[in-house]
Design a protein around this motif. Structure first.
Motif, mmCIF file in Angstrom:
data_model
loop_
_atom_site.group_PDB
_atom_site.id
_atom_site.type_symbol
_atom_site.label_atom_id
_atom_site.label_comp_id
_atom_site.label_asym_id
_atom_site.label_seq_id
_atom_site.Cartn_x
_atom_site.Cartn_y
_atom_site.Cartn_z
ATOM 1 N N PRO A 495 0.947 -1.248 0.074
ATOM 2 C CA PRO A 495 -0.165 -0.076 0.180
ATOM 3 C C PRO A 495 0.915 1.455 0.131
ATOM 4 N N PRO A 496 0.654 2.144 -0.663
ATOM 5 C CA PRO A 496 1.167 3.691 -0.664
ATOM 6 C C PRO A 496 1.450 4.176 0.718
ATOM 7 N N ALA A 501 -3.419 13.787 5.618
ATOM 8 C CA ALA A 501 -4.979 13.627 6.001
ATOM 9 C C ALA A 501 -5.347 12.100 6.563
ATOM 10 N N SER A 502 -4.890 11.006 6.087
ATOM 11 C CA SER A 502 -4.846 9.721 6.650
ATOM 12 C C SER A 502 -4.467 9.651 7.846
ATOM 13 N N LEU A 505 -6.661 11.316 10.418
ATOM 14 C CA LEU A 505 -7.814 10.516 10.473
ATOM 15 C C LEU A 505 -7.518 9.221 11.176
ATOM 16 N N ARG A 506 -6.555 8.684 11.125
ATOM 17 C CA ARG A 506 -6.057 7.472 11.829
ATOM 18 C C ARG A 506 -6.017 7.759 13.398
ATOM 19 N N GLN A 507 -5.324 8.924 13.531
ATOM 20 C CA GLN A 507 -5.129 9.462 14.927
ATOM 21 C C GLN A 507 -6.485 9.706 15.673
ATOM 22 N N VAL A 508 -7.351 10.457 14.986
ATOM 23 C CA VAL A 508 -8.947 10.533 15.422
ATOM 24 C C VAL A 508 -9.373 9.450 15.635
ATOM 25 N N ALA A 541 -14.686 12.980 5.614
ATOM 26 C CA ALA A 541 -13.488 12.841 5.889
ATOM 27 C C ALA A 541 -12.896 13.354 4.662
ATOM 28 N N VAL A 542 -13.281 12.988 3.581
ATOM 29 C CA VAL A 542 -12.489 13.473 2.396
ATOM 30 C C VAL A 542 -12.276 14.769 2.183
ATOM 31 N N ARG A 543 -13.479 15.761 2.615
ATOM 32 C CA ARG A 543 -13.488 17.152 2.782
ATOM 33 C C ARG A 543 -12.394 17.807 3.740
ATOM 34 N N ALA A 544 -12.475 16.864 4.946
ATOM 35 C CA ALA A 544 -11.371 17.484 5.612
ATOM 36 C C ALA A 544 -9.861 17.220 5.265
#
Length: 638
Positions: A495-496, A501-502, A505-508, A541-544
């Motif tokens: 996986p790249p 952002a990801s 998101l993972r931390q959140v 999530a994408v917008r953030a």
């Protein structure tokens, strides 16, 4: 076993004598000579059993001796390479199927039932032909055998030779014993003949004309015939062996006996000789073996005539009246060179003493001078070393000097070899040693050559092995990158690396899970609350993430989110959500996980989006929310 009236065995007696085989009576009735065994035919199986020699994978020697064969057949496959063929002791009657054998050198058909010689026209290389012990009447069918050297026709029924042997110009040995020949006419032209055996026939006379042209004849055997004279020996020849025993010859037949300077063996047994030929020593100076047994010689003086034959080594004389004479041992002692008597080693009697007294040569080694014998004149003074005869000296054994003189009465020693003989033996020995040395050198050279060849082949094999190992190593080295490339090709792509952002998101998500675990410790009572349509969590999530990528703000998102006061929402059970969905006809199923978990994530993601909107640099405008009227506890369809 009792014989029948005719003097022969009856049929039953013959069967018993043959061992009582069941097939014997039938074979006897069919006239077979050899009975008791099972009849056989030449085929591939029998040929493989009887093969005695091969060359290049082809059979060269076949031995069918005593195989109860009745016909000659089945040899076509071996005819081209066959060199020796033995068909002896079989029930063969006809010589057939022997054609197209160009390499055949020896053929044995003895002890069969053949009555005619035929079928040998296509055997031009035949050297030895054995047809003895058959029923052949005349000699014929040999015209094409130009290479024949040995012909054996013994024990047949041949009455005449005719012209059957005229073209055998290379014939060296002819055996005609035990036939019914009355003449030897037909031998003319056999210039290479060396051995002629015509014994035990019905020859009344042999003339010099019969033996004309036989210049190389070395051995002539004519025993057991009816010869009355030796006129055929008129011309000197090269004979070294002559056998004319058992012919009834008398002494007058030897008058005018010709000179045979090379004769070494002379057989005269079984005749009527009263005396030896007077000129025997002169005519046969090299005679070594003489057989005069079973004759009528009565006086031992005839033996003393042989003293002049210094070459005589062997003598047979038994069966003559003179052997009973007292003078016979003395006559034998006169033959100094005699070595064998009656086929045994000759040892002269030790007690035989010469009449003229003791000789100096006999007692030469025992002469001793008497120290005190005055009664023996001449001994003390040394004037004479001779002694008186033993007969005039009674009691010699008891006096001083020589005791037991008779023990020294040994026969005269045999003649020693002459210097010429010793030289000849020495030369012969040296020649033999030289031949052995040459053979040893030849063998050594051959062995060295073979060893060099072997070393060369071993070196080639070693080099080939090294090349093979090198090639195998190169192939293995080349195959490793290919295997790695194949593994990389068929391996699942990695996986790249996650973006900013990801990661945020993972931390959140992790922080929310921790909060959920804390909330689960004291779960609030379930309440049914109408939930307003919220924005899709995935879109939020994408917008953030897009907002973060547009403008990076170094703010700890997890800490900021935690700092935002969020009124507690009632927990919604999964069953209630399902009931609402079923009532409104919504498709799909709630997301996996605990009930209400996804709803809280959506709400907090929306709040994070609103907070990011207020921090953005440029005007971005609000993202419209997709209304979902009437939805309770579950977001609208994406």
């Amino acid at each position: 076993m009792v014989l029948s009236e005719g003097g022969s065995l009856s049929s039953s007696q013959r069967i018993v004598a043959l061992g009582g085989e069941r097939r014997a009576p039938k074979q006897l009735s069919e006239g077979c000579r050899w009975v008791g065994g099972e009849d056989a035919e030449i085929d591939e199986t029998l040929a493989s059993e009887c093969a005695e020699g091969t060359e290049g994978g082809k059979v060269t020697d076949l031995n069918f001796h005593y195989k109860f064969l009745r016909k000659i057949q089945g040899l076509a496959d071996f005819a081209a390479s066959l060199r020796s063929l033995d068909l002896s002791s079989n029930n063969l009657r006809v010589m057939e199927n022997l054609g197209a054998m160009p390499k055949l050198r020896e053929l044995k058909l003895d002890a069969c039932q053949i009555s005619r010689i035929e079928g040998l026209e296509k055997c031009p290389s035949l050297v030895n032909l054995h047809l003895e012990d058959n029923e052949i009447v005349c000699v014929e069918g040999l015209e094409k055998l130009f290479s024949l050297e040995t012909l054996n026709l013994e024990r047949n029924k041949i009455q005449r030779l005719g012209r059957g042997c005229v073209k055998l110009t290379k014939l060296k040995e002819l055996r005609l014993a035990y036939n019914e020949l009355s003449t030897l006419d037909g031998l003319q032209g056999l210039g290479a003949l060396e051995v002629l055996d015509a014994s035990q026939n019905k020859l009344d006379a042999v003339s010099a004309e019969h033996l004309k042209g036989l210049g190389k004849l070395d051995e002539l055997l004519l025993s057991g015939n009816r010869l009355s004279n030796l006129s055929f020996l008129s011309a000197p020849g090269r004979l070294s062996s002559l056998d004319i025993s058992d012919n009834g010859l008398k002494s007058p037949a030897f008058k005018g006996f010709p000179s045979l300077p090379l004769l070494s063996e002379f057989m005269l047994a079984g005749n009527y000789l009263e005396e030896l030929p007077p000129n025997l020593a002169t005519c046969c100076p090299t005679l070594e073996i003489l057989d005069i047994s079973r004759n009528m010689i009565s006086t031992p003086l005839e033996v003393e005539k042989l003293k002049s034959l210094s070459s005589l080594k062997e003598l047979c004389i038994q069966g003559n009246p003179m052997t009973e004479s007292d003078d016979f041992p003395k006559a034998l002692c006169s033959l100094e060179g005699l070595e064998y008597l009656e086929n045994r080693q000759f040892v002269p009697p030790k007690e035989i003493m010469l009449e003229d007294g003791e000789q100096d040569a006999t007692f030469g080694l025992t002469k001793v001078e008497a120290k005190s014998s005055p009664s023996r004149p001449g001994t003390a003074g040394g004037e004479s070393f001779s002694r008186p005869g033993t007969a005039s000296r009674p009691g010699t054994a008891s006096k001083e000097g020589v005791q037991q003189p008779l023990m020294h009465a040994l026969p005269k020693t045999r003649k020693c070899a002459s210097s010429e003989q010793v030289t000849a033996w020495e030369q012969q020995t040296l020649c033999s040693l030289q031949a052995i040395m040459k053979q040893v050198e030849k063998t050594t050279s051959q062995v060295d050559h073979d060893l060099q060849e072997m070393h060369r082949y071993v070196k080639k094999a070693r080099d080939a092995n090294l090349r093979y190992e090198y090639q195998v190593g190169c192939m293995e080295a080349e195959s490793i990158p290919e295997e790695e490339e194949l593994l990389r090709k068929y391996q699942e792509p990695e996986p790249p690396p996650p973006g900013r952002a990801s990661q945020k998101l993972r931390q959140v998500t992790i922080s929310y899970r921790v909060e959920e675990e804390e909330e689960e410790e004291v779960p609030p009572p379930p309440k049914i609350v109408e939930v307003k349509s919220l924005q899709s969590p995935s879109k939020a999530a994408v917008r953030a993430a897009q907002a973060d990528e547009v403008e990076e703000v170094p703010v700890d998102t997890a800490a900021e989110v935690e700092s935002i006061a969020d009124p507690e929402l009632p927990e919604i059970e999964e069953e209630e959500v399902v009931q609402v969905l079923q009532a409104r006809g919504l498709q799909g199923r709630p997301p996996a996980g605990k009930p209400g978990t996804e709803l809280r994530v959506q709400r907090r993601a929306a709040r994070r989006a609103n907070s990011a909107k207020s921090r953005s640099v440029g005007p971005r405008g609000p993202y419209p929310r997709l209304p979902s009227p009437g939805a309770v506890g579950y977001p609208g369809s994406r």
